[in-house]
Scaffold this active site. Structure first.
Site, PDB file in Angstrom:
ATOM      1  N   SER A  36       0.844  -1.189   0.000  1.00  0.00           N
ATOM      2  CA  SER A  36       0.000   0.000   0.000  1.00  0.00           C
ATOM      3  C   SER A  36       0.877   1.236   0.000  1.00  0.00           C
ATOM      4  O   SER A  36       1.971   1.230   0.574  1.00  0.00           O
ATOM      5  CB  SER A  36      -0.911  -0.004   1.229  1.00  0.00           C
ATOM      6  OG  SER A  36      -1.834   1.052   1.187  1.00  0.00           O
ATOM      7  N   LYS A  90     -15.223  -5.208  -4.693  1.00  0.00           N
ATOM      8  CA  LYS A  90     -16.192  -4.677  -5.647  1.00  0.00           C
ATOM      9  C   LYS A  90     -15.932  -3.190  -5.883  1.00  0.00           C
ATOM     10  O   LYS A  90     -15.480  -2.501  -4.964  1.00  0.00           O
ATOM     11  CB  LYS A  90     -17.620  -4.941  -5.198  1.00  0.00           C
ATOM     12  CG  LYS A  90     -18.056  -4.128  -3.967  1.00  0.00           C
ATOM     13  CD  LYS A  90     -18.616  -2.773  -4.343  1.00  0.00           C
ATOM     14  CE  LYS A  90     -18.820  -1.883  -3.165  1.00  0.00           C
ATOM     15  NZ  LYS A  90     -19.175  -0.500  -3.523  1.00  0.00           N
TER      16      LYS A  90
END
Length: 308
Positions: A36, A90
């Site tokens: 990240s 999603k």
């Protein structure tokens, strides 16, 4: 069976709120590394990019990709090329074609690709599906309205091309609707409202039907204040069915029929582990297809700046 050595890419709010607790509670996984730009997880090796992580920790078996959808294709492609199974938050991608390409790649390599739709795992969704299967549906009305300032504060990516705007939550409703209805639906009309200074819509009004002429209406809006609305209301020959609170509760004619504690992400990770064990993929693109159709068919209206 040895646990799946799992890595997370994109350590943000959804990871801390949902992914990490679900992974920690599931003995099928061992969280092995993260990648990240900003976020880290205490006690877990962290890397600035997925490439650096895959090179440094080759024993990783699977990756969970939780960065914004505009950046997911390259990360997923890199993971599959390295022989890793892939869990996609999603929406699974910014476009249909890139997710279809990832599915081809996963199939060629014998790897699992999982396009996760967490709202389908809300506790009352299966009960709603069973209820609708046993009756005749006359109409469906979807009301999905929330306050973007509460759920996505200072997140510019959702307003950029590929970030989906109001369809970021709206696609959750579409994932439920496409799962519980007995027949496929298709878009017939759409109206999209765009803030003048953004690339993605803040509201959408959609009309769908199916081969039998069913009327399905969906209202999505990110300007809601007060109580948030995540409801699917269906008129049927067996009475009015209301799937409320994002799929948490099912009522018929005002009587509560089913309610249970929310456990969407634990169910997603159970599903992913079972897919990996079986050597299968699960990539349903119906919700994202409806979003793409809305952008293609929808009439656009520009509204006053929501942010300035």
């Amino acid at each position: 069976m040895a646990p799946i050595k799992l890595a997370i890419v994109g350590v943000g709010k959804i990871v801390r709120d949902q992914h990490l607790p679900a992974i920690a509670a599931n003995g099928s996984y061992e969280l092995t590394a993260t990648a990240s730009r900003h976020g880290t997880v205490d006690g877990i090796p962290s890397y600035p990019t997925i490439g650096a992580m895959l090179e440094a920790v080759p024993e990783i078996n699977a990756v969970s990709l939780c960065m914004p959808p505009q950046y997911r294709y390259e990360a997923a492609h890199a993971a599959l090329a390295a022989g890793k199974h892939v869990f996609l938050e999603k929406p699974p991608g910014a476009t249909l074609s890139e997710v279809q390409d990832l599915k081809r790649s996963a199939d060629e390599k014998g790897l699992t690709l999982f396009a996760s739709w967490h709202s389908r795992y809300a506790p009352a969704v299966e009960a709603a599906k069973s209820f609708l299967a046993a009756t005749t549906i006359r109409s469906v009305n979807v009301i999905w309205k929330e306050d973007v300032r509460h759920w996505h504060p200072n997140q510019d990516w959702i307003w950029q091309a590929g970030g989906l705007g109001i369809f970021d939550p709206g696609i959750n409703a579409l994932s439920i609707v496409t799962h519980i209805l007995p027949r496929a639906i298709f878009l017939t009309k759409a109206s999209l409202e765009f803030p003048e200074n953004r690339d993605a819509p803040i509201a959408a009004d959609l009309r769908f039907t199916d081969i039998a002429g069913l009327d399905v209406h969906a209202e999505f809006d990110w300007r809601q204040t007060g109580k948030q609305s995540w409801d699917i209301v269906s008129a049927t020959d067996a009475g009015e069915m209301v799937l409320s609170e994002g799929g948490a509760k099912l009522s018929v004619n005002g009587e509560l029929k089913f309610s249970a504690p929310e456990a969407e992400y634990p169910a997603l990770y159970e599903r992913f582990a079972s897919l990996v064990a079986a050597g299968q993929s699960d990539v349903d693109l119906a919700p994202l297809t409806h979003v793409a159709d809305a952008f293609m068919l929808g009439r656009r209206k520009f509204v006053d700046s929501f942010f300035d």
